[in-house]
Scaffold this motif. Structure first.
Motif, PDB file in Angstrom:
ATOM      1  N   GLY A  33       6.089  13.282   1.989  1.00  0.00           N
ATOM      2  CA  GLY A  33       5.691  12.962   0.813  1.00  0.00           C
ATOM      3  C   GLY A  33       5.130  11.368   0.928  1.00  0.00           C
ATOM      4  N   ASP A  34       5.199  10.507   0.352  1.00  0.00           N
ATOM      5  CA  ASP A  34       4.151   8.431   0.250  1.00  0.00           C
ATOM      6  C   ASP A  34       5.251   7.999   1.256  1.00  0.00           C
ATOM      7  OD1 ASP A  34       1.915   9.517  -1.208  1.00  0.00           O
ATOM      8  OD2 ASP A  34       3.105   9.471  -3.156  1.00  0.00           O
ATOM      9  N   ARG A  35       5.195   6.892   1.408  1.00  0.00           N
ATOM     10  CA  ARG A  35       5.705   5.847   1.957  1.00  0.00           C
ATOM     11  C   ARG A  35       4.821   4.434   1.299  1.00  0.00           C
ATOM     12  NH1 ARG A  35       4.500   4.591   8.181  1.00  0.00           N
ATOM     13  NH2 ARG A  35       1.449   3.949   8.299  1.00  0.00           N
ATOM     14  N   LYS A  81      11.723   5.742  -2.996  1.00  0.00           N
ATOM     15  CA  LYS A  81      10.561   6.093  -4.857  1.00  0.00           C
ATOM     16  C   LYS A  81      11.114   5.402  -5.444  1.00  0.00           C
ATOM     17  CE  LYS A  81       9.499  10.634  -3.879  1.00  0.00           C
ATOM     18  NZ  LYS A  81       8.826  10.590  -2.723  1.00  0.00           N
ATOM     19  N   ALA A 108       9.878   5.422   2.308  1.00  0.00           N
ATOM     20  CA  ALA A 108       9.690   6.604   1.708  1.00  0.00           C
ATOM     21  C   ALA A 108      10.545   5.968   0.430  1.00  0.00           C
ATOM     22  CB  ALA A 108      10.145   6.913   2.528  1.00  0.00           C
ATOM     23  N   MET A 138       8.110   1.891  -4.619  1.00  0.00           N
ATOM     24  CA  MET A 138       6.892   2.026  -4.983  1.00  0.00           C
ATOM     25  C   MET A 138       7.450   2.090  -6.861  1.00  0.00           C
ATOM     26  SD  MET A 138       6.627   5.474  -2.725  1.00  0.00           S
ATOM     27  CE  MET A 138       7.295   5.859  -1.759  1.00  0.00           C
ATOM     28  N   LYS A 147       0.918  -0.800  -0.120  1.00  0.00           N
ATOM     29  CA  LYS A 147      -0.619  -0.122   0.159  1.00  0.00           C
ATOM     30  C   LYS A 147       0.715   1.747   0.106  1.00  0.00           C
ATOM     31  CE  LYS A 147      -3.931   2.544   2.768  1.00  0.00           C
ATOM     32  NZ  LYS A 147      -4.600   1.869   3.641  1.00  0.00           N
ATOM     33  N   ILE A 148       0.482   2.027  -0.645  1.00  0.00           N
ATOM     34  CA  ILE A 148       1.735   3.443  -0.968  1.00  0.00           C
ATOM     35  C   ILE A 148       0.848   4.608   0.215  1.00  0.00           C
ATOM     36  CG2 ILE A 148       1.977   5.248  -2.585  1.00  0.00           C
ATOM     37  CD1 ILE A 148       2.827   2.817  -4.368  1.00  0.00           C
ATOM     38  N   GLU A 149       0.716   5.011   0.853  1.00  0.00           N
ATOM     39  CA  GLU A 149      -0.076   6.006   1.558  1.00  0.00           C
ATOM     40  C   GLU A 149       0.865   7.100   1.705  1.00  0.00           C
ATOM     41  OE1 GLU A 149      -0.785   3.449   4.382  1.00  0.00           O
ATOM     42  OE2 GLU A 149       0.464   3.439   5.547  1.00  0.00           O
ATOM     43  N   ASP A 150       0.489   8.403   2.383  1.00  0.00           N
ATOM     44  CA  ASP A 150       0.823   9.390   2.738  1.00  0.00           C
ATOM     45  C   ASP A 150       1.689   8.777   4.131  1.00  0.00           C
ATOM     46  OD1 ASP A 150      -0.456  10.799   1.010  1.00  0.00           O
ATOM     47  OD2 ASP A 150      -2.161  12.168   2.711  1.00  0.00           O
ATOM     48  N   SER A 151       2.953   9.502   3.886  1.00  0.00           N
ATOM     49  CA  SER A 151       3.776   9.363   5.236  1.00  0.00           C
ATOM     50  C   SER A 151       3.718  10.324   6.846  1.00  0.00           C
ATOM     51  CB  SER A 151       4.958  10.042   4.797  1.00  0.00           C
ATOM     52  OG  SER A 151       6.093  10.254   6.119  1.00  0.00           O
TER      53      SER A 151
END
Length: 97
Positions: free
Chosen positions: A46-48, A67, A65, A70, A36-40
Motif C-alpha cells: 500500500g502507501d507510505r 494509516k 505506513a 496519513m 508526501k504520501i507515496e507507494d510503499s
C-alpha cells in the motif's frame, strides 16, 4: 535553440535531512515541515507516509505506513506548515498530538 530553463520543467519535491526511525521521535516535539504520501517500496504493502521534520534544530525524514497518521496529516491546511507536533503511540496506533 531552446534553453532548458524555458521549458518550465522541475523536479518533484525533495526532502532534506538524515533518515531516522519513527520510534526514535515518539513523545518528542518535532516541527513538521512537509509530507508526501507515496507507494510503499515493498510490493503489495500500500502507501507510505514520508515526513520531513525538524528535531532539535536538525532536519530529518522518516517513513511510516500508519494509516492514522496519513489521514491526520492530510487534514492539515497547506498554509499551516510548519506545524509543531508530537507523535505518540496509543495502543496499536500512532497519532499526532
Amino acid at each position: 535553440m531552446t534553453n532548458f530553463s524555458d521549458l518550465n520543467i522541475s523536479t518533484s519535491k525533495r526532502f532534506v535531512g538524515d533518515k531516522i526511525k519513527i520510534a526514535k521521535i515518539f513523545n518528542r516535539e518535532i516541527v513538521l515541515k512537509d509530507f508526501k504520501i507515496e507507494d510503499s517500496k515493498f510490493e503489495g504493502k500500500g502507501d507510505r507516509l514520508k515526513l520531513h521534520f525538524e528535531l532539535d534544530g536538525e532536519e530529518h525524514i522518516t517513513f511510516t505506513a500508519s494509516k492514522t497518521l496519513m489521514e491526520m496529516v492530510k487534514r492539515i491546511p497547506s498554509e499551516s506548515f510548519p506545524v509543531k507536533t508530537t507523535i505518540v503511540k496509543e495502543g496499536e496506533y500512532f497519532v499526532f498530538t
